[in-house]
Design an enzyme around this catalytic site. Structure first.
Site, mmCIF file in Angstrom:
data_model
loop_
_atom_site.group_PDB
_atom_site.id
_atom_site.type_symbol
_atom_site.label_atom_id
_atom_site.label_comp_id
_atom_site.label_asym_id
_atom_site.label_seq_id
_atom_site.Cartn_x
_atom_site.Cartn_y
_atom_site.Cartn_z
ATOM 1 N N ASP A 550 3.196 -49.043 -10.047
ATOM 2 C CA ASP A 550 3.907 -49.092 -11.329
ATOM 3 C C ASP A 550 3.716 -47.743 -12.034
ATOM 4 O O ASP A 550 2.938 -46.899 -11.591
ATOM 5 C CB ASP A 550 3.330 -50.235 -12.169
ATOM 6 C CG ASP A 550 4.255 -50.677 -13.286
ATOM 7 O OD1 ASP A 550 5.333 -50.064 -13.476
ATOM 8 O OD2 ASP A 550 3.898 -51.647 -13.984
ATOM 9 N N ASP A 626 11.362 -53.276 -16.818
ATOM 10 C CA ASP A 626 10.983 -54.151 -17.930
ATOM 11 C C ASP A 626 12.197 -54.760 -18.622
ATOM 12 O O ASP A 626 12.608 -54.340 -19.712
ATOM 13 C CB ASP A 626 10.145 -53.354 -18.940
ATOM 14 C CG ASP A 626 8.843 -52.865 -18.333
ATOM 15 O OD1 ASP A 626 8.448 -53.381 -17.278
ATOM 16 O OD2 ASP A 626 8.225 -51.959 -18.907
#
Length: 981
Positions: A550, A626
């Site tokens: 990430d 996201d």
């Protein structure tokens, strides 16, 4: 309230631990909030974007003629390469160009300065291409070499591809069957800012002011102000108080690329935009900004926007009836793309043809060289294969990776993990992977474990592994600056950390606080980091543990635009601005190699990455970042994933349920139902959201979610077969309608439904309270409701009633798909289960399909150790033959250990009468024919398959089906089934 209950019992925490979690949530809410547009630059706030757009405005004026010309007598043709020199007649700067005619109907154009002050970055090819492309010798013997200011050359196996280079001004046409499909610099936007010294007053680039920008200032600028703006951003640029030093000055490149006769173009992910790309400078429903490719950490991103997101693939596909073409702009610097369309552009199209739309694109990057690949198809499948031959095909994952993944930020302890794992078993819901986010570490130091919350990580993983399941832990690219942290100390001692412009180790802020970043472009860093995943080095890891990358755009909380400054220094002194978009892929590459190396024999890795670039498909899966728990983000997931898939990266998904926010039960159900039919199937949620494991909402919602996940597992053999296809020919796993029906112009922009492979048509439900929808059935053939097997006649839009228990899915006539219909707790538990073959006849009574199987774990398949069956049903005969010609069955290790895999059921859809009998036999034992048991839609037989048809009753199942029960045929053998009338 910071914490709620999990499963049946609440988890008890000490007061200290409770306060720690609350503190984490508070800090998270400060750092990770909704997307703020002011954090990210617009084109008007980016000097090289302003300059190139202004140059384009100048170029379209009537008096403008592109200053770039081919220098007389410099054209040379040798070994499939046309080369020559260019000169900018305005500033007398010289350039060299090459046109490579490559194998497989690919062309490549490269342009660089002839005498640069210093080398310009040309290193993207080492990361994105799997090898230097091979030039073709298949071109005409007597090419034109400059007569009348034109050089032309035919190439390709059938000599039906042609390149034409016009010398004055310089522009290049690529033709298929004598029709231009791609034209470079037709509009004269080619602009190459040569390197220069800062004190050189000669040949400074003219900074042009876009009239619209002048008007928005609502004042008449004086000549003095215009001159002041012309110098702005050339040698230094400031945004939100962050200074970019620009030591090399202006060095951007720009080029217009036109697609004559093409009204639709696709690709250039990642954007939360439409499948068919919108115009950016005029037209209806357009954007005011160009599409931007610059990998960024964008929280809760806006929809219907060309703004940059987490990944960048500078690949664009143009499609029209009869032909497709595409380009790859091989540049990893910040890049913007303008798109405009025109009607009846007679410079492209022959007279007498109907009105057509052409698409014109304008590409400009901050630095580097011009290096563009052109893919001349002619079909989309040809282009996917051509692109994959250059950048690599998607890596075939371990089979568990295409199952269901359960994730949130964060599962809090080993007890929490065990309780969630048990919850799936108690509620009869299969899953394959449970994930751990950053809170599992010791103070955000990756490769470590929190000694209190995860005191026995190996035991935890083995408990999961005993059920055939896996675990994924996060490893981010930032490294906590802590002299007691071995990763930091080793990286510092090896001198493999990214430096600032003054050559000192760069420090920024991320989850651990003060952090440094390894320079992933350094070969020494790649080698060192890959060794960190060895079990002896990554303490607490086991073969059941896989990795999540990430924050690898990279995300830097206190950096410009929440990322690295552009003037940082990487391996061999290259600035970050040159390679920003491939930085995350380089990290992904090192991680993937580390997982491969840790076992002998090597096992296939699973590494999920948020950042990506051209070539990332070789290293693992990605996701769309996201997103938000609302209906619009659910709807946006389809065009986003379709776009990423056709751009060469098919293993992708969107967070089921939405990362931010708390979905209401109906939204969550619809998201699971959609996610079950997308390549990467993972539920994920922010630390500040309510827990949402599938059983927490109660019935009927738990049942709906269970059914959706089970449907994924029933189809795992089909999914794995499609993944294998993608790994060999580059075809997307989920496909836009135009890929399956390339001549149907009505569906060229359709993005709210799609195919899995060429067989399953999926229509997600993306509106609250929806009870009906329209499904478009392309072609003029049969489709079958996937759940009831009832026929639907194409073509065109059909109104369909929908219920909460499923979304519309249809099987296209002419397809054969494999299924496994026994419910297990994980994909590994299904490993030896028998198969059901679902045969959907078309109007001609024909169907075809494939089944691919291997051990789902190692690289033995590359040696021929696999089963790959070809199924064909025609003229009342159903035949299974092998595609595997690499090794004999007797030498095939997969067949040796799976020799008893069998077909337990065959369901044939679309029959209107029962045959007299059905016989089956192995093709090498044709005299040993046996009558097979079957029925035509018998209730007793239908009961055996209703459990695999979600939420339908026996009465709803079509009776126009034949069910062959236990034909006693092995998967590995060639066999035939004959229907005797």
């Amino acid at each position: 309230m910071c914490l709620g209950t999990i499963g049946k019992n609440s988890i008890r925490f000490t007061e200290q631990f409770f306060l720690f979690i609350c503190f984490t949530v508070i800090i998270t809410n400060v750092v990770v909030s909704a997307m703020k547009p002011q954090d990210f630059r617009t084109c008007a706030q980016t000097s090289f974007c302003r300059r190139n757009r202004a140059y384009a405005d100048k170029a379209i004026s009537n008096s403008f003629v592109s200053p770039y010309n081919v220098v007389k007598d410099t054209i040379n043709i040798e070994n499939g390469i046309i080369s020559g020199e260019l000169i900018n007649t305005e500033n007398k700067v010289s350039f060299v160009f090459q046109v490579h005619l490559l194998m497989n109907n690919i062309a490549r154009i490269k342009i660089n300065e002839k005498y640069p002050l210093k080398p310009r970055y040309d290193g993207v090819k080492y990361w994105s291409l799997i090898q230097e492309p091979v030039n073709t010798l298949e071109y005409t013997e007597n090419p034109s070499t400059g007569k009348d200011g034109v050089t032309s050359l035919s190439f390709g196996v059938d000599r039906n591809r042609k390149v034409i280079i016009y010398h004055t001004p310089f522009h290049v046409e690529l033709l298929v069957n004598d029709e231009p499909v791609i034209i470079f610099n037709n509009r004269g936007f080619f602009n190459f800012e040569h390197l220069r010294k800062k004190d050189d007053s000669v040949n400074q680039p003219e900074e042009l002011i876009i009239q619209s920008e002048i008007n928005t200032e609502k004042e008449i600028q004086t000549e003095e102000k215009k001159e002041e703006r012309s110098e702005e951003g050339l040698w230094e640029e400031t945004f939100n108080g962050k200074i970019d030093s620009k030591p090399n000055g202006p060095e951007s490149i720009g080029l217009d690329i036109s697609f004559p006769g093409f009204g639709h173009v696709y690709g250039i992910p990642e954007h939360a935009s439409t499948l068919s790309l919108k115009e950016t400078r005029g037209g209806d429903g357009t954007y005011n900004e160009p599409y931007r490719l610059y990998n960024l950490d964008v929280f809760e991103y806006d929809l219907d926007s060309p703004m940059a997101l987490y990944g960048s693939i500078p690949f664009l596909l143009a499609h029209r009836k009869g032909v497709s073409a595409a380009i790859l702009w091989l540049n990893a610097a910040e890049t913007w793309i303008d798109i405009v369309k025109s009607k009846d552009d007679k410079s492209f199209l022959s007279f007498g043809k109907p009105t057509s739309t052409s698409t014109h694109t304008h590409w400009f990057s901050e630095s580097g060289i011009i290096d563009v690949f052109a893919f001349l198809g002619p079909t989309t499948s040809d282009i996917f294969k051509q692109y994959g031959s250059l950048t690599g095909f998607t890596a075939l994952p371990q089979s568990f990776a295409i199952g269901y993944h359960q994730c949130r930020w964060n599962y809090l302890s080993q007890g929490d993990v065990a309780e969630v794992d048990e919850g799936f078993d108690v509620n009869d819901i299969p899953y394959d992977v449970i994930w751990l986010d950053i809170e599992h570490t010791d103070d955000k130091k990756y490769f470590t474990w929190d000694k209190i919350k995860f005191s026995e990580p190996e035991k935890m993983q083995k408990n999961i592994g005993r059920k055939g399941r896996k675990m994924v832990a996060i490893v981010d690219p930032h490294v906590k600056r802590d002299d007691g942290y071995y990763i930091y100390k080793e990286a510092k001692d090896l001198d493999i950390l990214t430096k600032d412009k003054d050559g000192k180790v760069y420090e920024g802020w991320c989850w651990p606080g003060n952090s440094v970043w390894i320079d992933w472009t350094n070969p020494k860093a790649q080698d060192w980091f890959s060794k960190k995943f060895a079990f002896i080095q990554y303490k607490g890891s086991t073969e059941f543990l896989f990795i999540w990358n990430d924050m690898n755009e990279p995300s830097v909380f206190n950096g410009p635009e929440i990322t690295m400054p552009k003037d940082l220094l990487h391996y061999e002194g290259w600035e970050h601005r040159n390679l920003h978009n491939l930085f995350g892929m380089a990290f992904h590459s090192a991680t993937s190699q580390g997982l491969i190396n840790r076992t002998t024999p090597n096992h296939r890795p699973f590494v999920l990455s948020r950042s990506f670039f051209a070539g990332s498909q070789r290293f693992g899966a990605i996701w769309t970042g996201d997103n938000v728990a609302n209906w619009d983000h659910l709807a946006a997931s389809s065009p986003m994933l379709l776009t990423i898939g056709i751009s060469g990266l098919p293993f992708s998904g969107a967070d089921v349920g939405g990362f931010f926010g708390n979905p209401e039960p109906e939204l969550l159900v619809r998201w699971y139902q959609t996610g079950a039919f997308q390549p990467f199937f993972r539920a994920h949620a922010h630390i500040d959201t309510k827990r949402r494991e599938p059983w927490l909402f109660g019935d009927p919602y738990t049942s709906y979610i269970r059914d959706a996940i089970r449907q994924r597992y029933i189809l795992l053999p089909f999914w794995y077969t499609i993944f294998q296809e993608a790994s060999t020919n580059g075809m997307p796993i989920i496909r836009p309608m135009f890929v399956v029906f390339p001549d149907n112009e009505e569906i060229f922009a359709m993005e709210d439904q799609y195919f899995i492979g060429n067989s399953l048509l999926v229509k997600p439900i993306t509106n609250q309270g929806q009870t009906t929808t329209e499904v478009y059935f392309a072609g003029n053939d049969l489709y079958y409701d996937y759940y009831t097997f009832k026929k639907v006649q194409g073509s065109g839009k059909v109104k369909v009633d929908i219920t909460m228990n499923k979304i519309p899915v249809f099987l296209k006539g002419g397809s054969i798909i494999p299924r496994r219909q026994r419910f297990r707790r994980s994909s590994l538990a299904m490993y030896s289960d028998p198969f059901t073959l679902l045969v959907a006849l078309n109007k001609k009574g024909e169907a075809a399909g494939t089944l691919y199987l291997d051990d789902g774990k190692t690289y033995e398949y590359q040696k021929g150790h696999y089963i790959h069956r070809n199924f064909n049903f025609t003229s009342g005969r159903f035949i299974s033959t092998s595609f595997n010609k690499q090794v004999q069955d007797s030498e095939n290790n997969y067949i040796k250990t799976n020799k008893d895999l069998r077909i337990e059921r065959i369901i044939v859809l679309g029959v209107d009468r029962s045959p007299k009998n059905i016989i089956g036999y192995y093709n090498d034992l044709i005299d040993d024919k046996k009558e097979l048991k079957f029925s035509l839609g018998g209730i007793d037989d239908i009961k055996g398959i209703v459990s695999a048809s979600i939420g339908v009753s026996v009465e709803e199942i079509s009776k126009d089906i034949i069910i062959i029960r236990d034909p006693k045929l092995l998967v590995k053998r060639d066999w035939t089934i004959e229907f005797v009338n």
